[in-house]
Design an enzyme around this catalytic site. Structure first.
Site, PDB file in Angstrom:
ATOM      1  N   GLY A  13       0.856  -0.989   0.009  1.00  0.00           N
ATOM      2  CA  GLY A  13      -0.118  -0.250   0.012  1.00  0.00           C
ATOM      3  C   GLY A  13       0.945   1.217   0.097  1.00  0.00           C
ATOM      4  O   GLY A  13       2.051   1.218  -0.398  1.00  0.00           O
ATOM      5  N   VAL A  82       0.090 -12.774   3.710  1.00  0.00           N
ATOM      6  CA  VAL A  82       0.688 -12.893   5.071  1.00  0.00           C
ATOM      7  C   VAL A  82      -0.278 -13.604   6.106  1.00  0.00           C
ATOM      8  O   VAL A  82      -1.509 -13.119   5.909  1.00  0.00           O
ATOM      9  CB  VAL A  82       1.229 -11.629   5.727  1.00  0.00           C
ATOM     10  CG1 VAL A  82       1.735 -11.829   7.361  1.00  0.00           C
ATOM     11  CG2 VAL A  82       2.282 -10.897   4.674  1.00  0.00           C
ATOM     12  N   GLU A 172     -16.907  11.150  -0.217  1.00  0.00           N
ATOM     13  CA  GLU A 172     -16.479  11.078  -1.628  1.00  0.00           C
ATOM     14  C   GLU A 172     -17.373   9.999  -2.510  1.00  0.00           C
ATOM     15  O   GLU A 172     -17.445  10.512  -3.539  1.00  0.00           O
ATOM     16  CB  GLU A 172     -15.180  10.722  -1.354  1.00  0.00           C
ATOM     17  CG  GLU A 172     -14.095  11.795  -0.998  1.00  0.00           C
ATOM     18  CD  GLU A 172     -12.772  11.690  -1.427  1.00  0.00           C
ATOM     19  OE1 GLU A 172     -12.125  10.565  -1.114  1.00  0.00           O
ATOM     20  OE2 GLU A 172     -11.949  12.623  -1.837  1.00  0.00           O
ATOM     21  N   ALA A 317      -3.294   8.333   3.583  1.00  0.00           N
ATOM     22  CA  ALA A 317      -2.385   7.984   2.481  1.00  0.00           C
ATOM     23  C   ALA A 317      -1.198   9.050   2.948  1.00  0.00           C
ATOM     24  O   ALA A 317      -0.118   8.623   2.552  1.00  0.00           O
ATOM     25  CB  ALA A 317      -2.773   8.232   1.043  1.00  0.00           C
TER      26      ALA A 317
HETATM   27  P1  FAD Z   1      -3.220   0.407   2.216  1.00  0.00           P
HETATM   28  O1  FAD Z   1      -2.787   1.290   1.000  1.00  0.00           O
HETATM   29  O2  FAD Z   1      -4.554  -0.133   2.650  1.00  0.00           O
HETATM   30  O3  FAD Z   1      -2.323  -0.956   1.703  1.00  0.00           O
HETATM   31  C1  FAD Z   1      -2.196  -2.063   2.527  1.00  0.00           C
HETATM   32  C2  FAD Z   1      -1.802  -3.178   1.301  1.00  0.00           C
HETATM   33  O4  FAD Z   1      -1.466  -4.496   2.215  1.00  0.00           O
HETATM   34  C3  FAD Z   1      -2.482  -3.539   0.305  1.00  0.00           C
HETATM   35  O5  FAD Z   1      -1.717  -3.690  -0.859  1.00  0.00           O
HETATM   36  C4  FAD Z   1      -3.100  -5.034   0.579  1.00  0.00           C
HETATM   37  O6  FAD Z   1      -3.513  -5.568  -0.599  1.00  0.00           O
HETATM   38  C5  FAD Z   1      -1.957  -5.479   1.259  1.00  0.00           C
HETATM   39  N1  FAD Z   1      -2.479  -6.619   2.525  1.00  0.00           N
HETATM   40  C6  FAD Z   1      -3.380  -6.596   3.169  1.00  0.00           C
HETATM   41  N2  FAD Z   1      -3.457  -7.549   3.704  1.00  0.00           N
HETATM   42  C7  FAD Z   1      -2.527  -8.443   3.430  1.00  0.00           C
HETATM   43  C8  FAD Z   1      -1.909  -9.778   3.766  1.00  0.00           C
HETATM   44  N3  FAD Z   1      -2.502 -10.445   4.729  1.00  0.00           N
HETATM   45  N4  FAD Z   1      -1.164 -10.295   2.831  1.00  0.00           N
HETATM   46  C9  FAD Z   1      -0.397  -9.678   1.973  1.00  0.00           C
HETATM   47  N5  FAD Z   1      -0.766  -8.181   1.539  1.00  0.00           N
HETATM   48  C10 FAD Z   1      -1.787  -7.631   2.168  1.00  0.00           C
HETATM   49  N6  FAD Z   1      -5.951   9.381   2.540  1.00  0.00           N
HETATM   50  C11 FAD Z   1      -5.554  10.585   2.110  1.00  0.00           C
HETATM   51  O7  FAD Z   1      -4.429  10.967   2.631  1.00  0.00           O
HETATM   52  N7  FAD Z   1      -6.253  11.437   1.246  1.00  0.00           N
HETATM   53  C12 FAD Z   1      -7.339  11.210   0.581  1.00  0.00           C
HETATM   54  O8  FAD Z   1      -7.913  11.830  -0.188  1.00  0.00           O
HETATM   55  C13 FAD Z   1      -8.020   9.830   0.885  1.00  0.00           C
HETATM   56  N8  FAD Z   1      -8.940   9.215   0.328  1.00  0.00           N
HETATM   57  C14 FAD Z   1      -9.363   8.115   0.550  1.00  0.00           C
HETATM   58  C15 FAD Z   1     -10.617   7.450  -0.378  1.00  0.00           C
HETATM   59  C16 FAD Z   1     -11.208   6.335   0.197  1.00  0.00           C
HETATM   60  C17 FAD Z   1     -12.356   5.848  -0.746  1.00  0.00           C
HETATM   61  C18 FAD Z   1     -10.425   5.596   0.801  1.00  0.00           C
HETATM   62  C19 FAD Z   1     -10.939   4.093   1.081  1.00  0.00           C
HETATM   63  C20 FAD Z   1      -9.341   6.036   1.701  1.00  0.00           C
HETATM   64  C21 FAD Z   1      -8.919   7.202   1.395  1.00  0.00           C
HETATM   65  N9  FAD Z   1      -7.396   7.803   2.165  1.00  0.00           N
HETATM   66  C22 FAD Z   1      -7.277   9.016   1.816  1.00  0.00           C
HETATM   67  C23 FAD Z   1      -6.994   6.737   3.316  1.00  0.00           C
HETATM   68  C24 FAD Z   1      -5.891   6.197   2.745  1.00  0.00           C
HETATM   69  O9  FAD Z   1      -6.268   5.561   1.479  1.00  0.00           O
HETATM   70  C25 FAD Z   1      -5.231   5.070   3.550  1.00  0.00           C
HETATM   71  O10 FAD Z   1      -4.933   5.861   4.797  1.00  0.00           O
HETATM   72  C26 FAD Z   1      -3.955   4.476   3.072  1.00  0.00           C
HETATM   73  O11 FAD Z   1      -4.336   3.509   1.869  1.00  0.00           O
HETATM   74  C27 FAD Z   1      -3.318   3.694   4.304  1.00  0.00           C
HETATM   75  O12 FAD Z   1      -2.138   3.241   3.365  1.00  0.00           O
HETATM   76  P2  FAD Z   1      -1.728   1.726   3.975  1.00  0.00           P
HETATM   77  O13 FAD Z   1      -0.229   1.565   3.449  1.00  0.00           O
HETATM   78  O14 FAD Z   1      -1.488   1.689   5.315  1.00  0.00           O
HETATM   79  O15 FAD Z   1      -2.360   0.771   3.558  1.00  0.00           O
END
Ligand code: FAD
Length: 401
Positions: A13, A82, A172, A317
């Protein structure tokens, strides 16, 4: 046996992929053995997901092949799920591998899971905007329900969409749905006034914590486009045929219920035995998990308090990306045994929410943005991210113009 330090990154992510890309840039060949594990062979742009969920943007444009982002000579990619993190053994178990993976440094970037707040039946009877598969399902589910309506015209629930939660994701999504609704109704020969989008929020306001003037603008814009708000109204239960809301337990029949009411950390972090606060790990100034100097948690599974407000920063994000940049730098220092680590300090650059095509709200610095201006700013933020991870070609290929 390789003497290189093993850096294992879980999740591609925002947090995970930014860490991997920055390590790839900063580490020379054979300085460390870097491995990234992700369930899919692509990274998805979560912040765009509300659009493919509503059917206004192709889901393929919200994902990028990991091979296109990483140099296989520097980062080894494993597509797998995982299943268990064992920090005391420095091992991680995967679904399709007998041998667990060993690490010297672990980066956990596994994102979030829906927070249900104990609402009965929520997980079983609602859909969530979480990944490519979930948004593809929401779009096709809505289209299928609309396609049934002319055959079952007494079933108003088929064209009723309930969205639980009026935070950023909920707002959104209803914005995008409201934008698409006239075209969707036309496609299925449904009078526009028959189709309902009901956005239900337990808190006393939509977009809790956001500037009041911007919240009013968002709600007025969306109401004009046909969104019905039920604010200060908790969902008590989610059932197969709709939701039960408020103290008088009113039933709203809806064939589509989408829950956007909040997230908690990925359950794998609590299962691993890390101390959690509402499912998230409160990390130290170097993003380390308590009691484990070699385990770093980034993104939605991590928790950092805002010293000014005494409340946690919301999971975004923006936060995950900044953490990935800081962490990669510190991992390079650790691998090179190069002295002091750099403290992580979150620097919020602003927040922008889309309200459907050409409409939005936001705050950047001290400036409030409304309407078209905010929508353009959202596109610029997204393009900037795409450029950061994949250069100009990725921005051109996947950006929204
Ligand atoms: P994620 O981006 O969720 O990535 C997690 C990754 O881990 C994914 O690739 C997933 O497939 C992988 N994964 C999960 N479990 C496993 C497993 N067991 N084994 C292997 N891989 C796994 N934030 C902003 O800053 N601005 C915005 O405008 C905004 N808009 C948003 C709009 C929407 C519709 C949504 C849903 C969220 C929004 N956010 C926004 C929030 C933001 O998207 C999240 O905070 C961000 O994606 C978190 O990043 P991350 O790296 O923690 O996890």
């Amino acid at each position: 046996m390789s003497q290189l330090k093993k850096i294992l990154i879980l999740g591609a992510g925002y947090g995970g992929i930014v860490t991997a890309i920055n390590l790839q840039k900063q580490l020379g060949f054979n300085e460390a053995e870097v491995t990234l594990v992700n369930i899919n062979d692509y990274h998805y742009i979560t912040t765009h997901l509300h659009a493919p969920a509503a059917g206004t943007f192709p889901h393929d444009k919200t994902r990028v092949k990991i091979d296109d982002l990483l140099d296989g000579n520097k980062v080894n990619f494993i597509q797998d799920a995982v299943t268990k993190i064992r920090p005391d053994d420095q091992l991680v178990e995967l679904k399709n591998r007998e041998e667990p993976l060993a690490y010297d440094y672990l980066v956990v970037g596994l994102g979030s899971a829906p927070a249900t707040f104990g609402i009965e039946g929520l997980l079983e009877n609602s859909m969530v905007i979480r990944n490519i598969n979930s948004v593809r399902m929401i779009r096709t589910h809505i289209e299928y329900m609309f396609s049934r309506y002319r055959n079952e015209p007494d079933r108003d629930d088929l064209v009723t969409i309930v969205v639980g939660g009026a935070g950023f994701t909920g707002i959104e999504f209803v914005g995008e749905l409201a934008y698409r609704m006239p075209e969707l109704c036309k496609e299925y020969d449904i009078p526009r006034e028959k189709a309902r989008i009901i956005n239900i929020e337990a808190a006393p306001t939509a977009l809790p914590g956001f500037d009041k003037e911007l919240v009013e603008y968002a709600m007025e814009t969306l109401e004009r486009r046909g969104v019905e708000f039920m604010i200060g109204t908790p969902i008590k239960a989610c059932q197969e045929d709709g939701v039960v809301v408020g103290d008088d337990e009113e039933k709203i029949k809806a064939a589509t219920v989408v829950w956007t009411g909040g997230v908690t950390g990925n359950p794998l972090v609590a299962d691993a035995g890390f101390e959690v606060n509402r499912g998230r790990v409160q990390v130290d100034e170097y993003l380390r998990a308590p009691n484990y100097d070699n385990v770093f948690i980034v993104g939605d599974s991590s928790l950092i308090f805002n010293e000014e407000t005494g409340r946690p920063f919301p999971p975004t994000a923006q936060m995950a990306t900044q953490q990935g940049i800081n962490l990669a730098k510190n991992l390079v220092t650790l691998v090179r045994d190069g002295g002091a680590l750099t403290t992580f300090k979150y620097e919020p650059k602003g927040t922008v929410a889309s309200l459907g095509k050409g409409e939005g709200i936001g705050v950047v610095g001290k400036k409030k943005l409304f309407g078209w201006q905010a929508a353009q700013m959202k596109k610029i933020i997204d393009l900037r991210y795409l450029y950061m991870i994949g250069g100009i070609s990725l921005a051109m290929k996947k950006g929204q113009f």
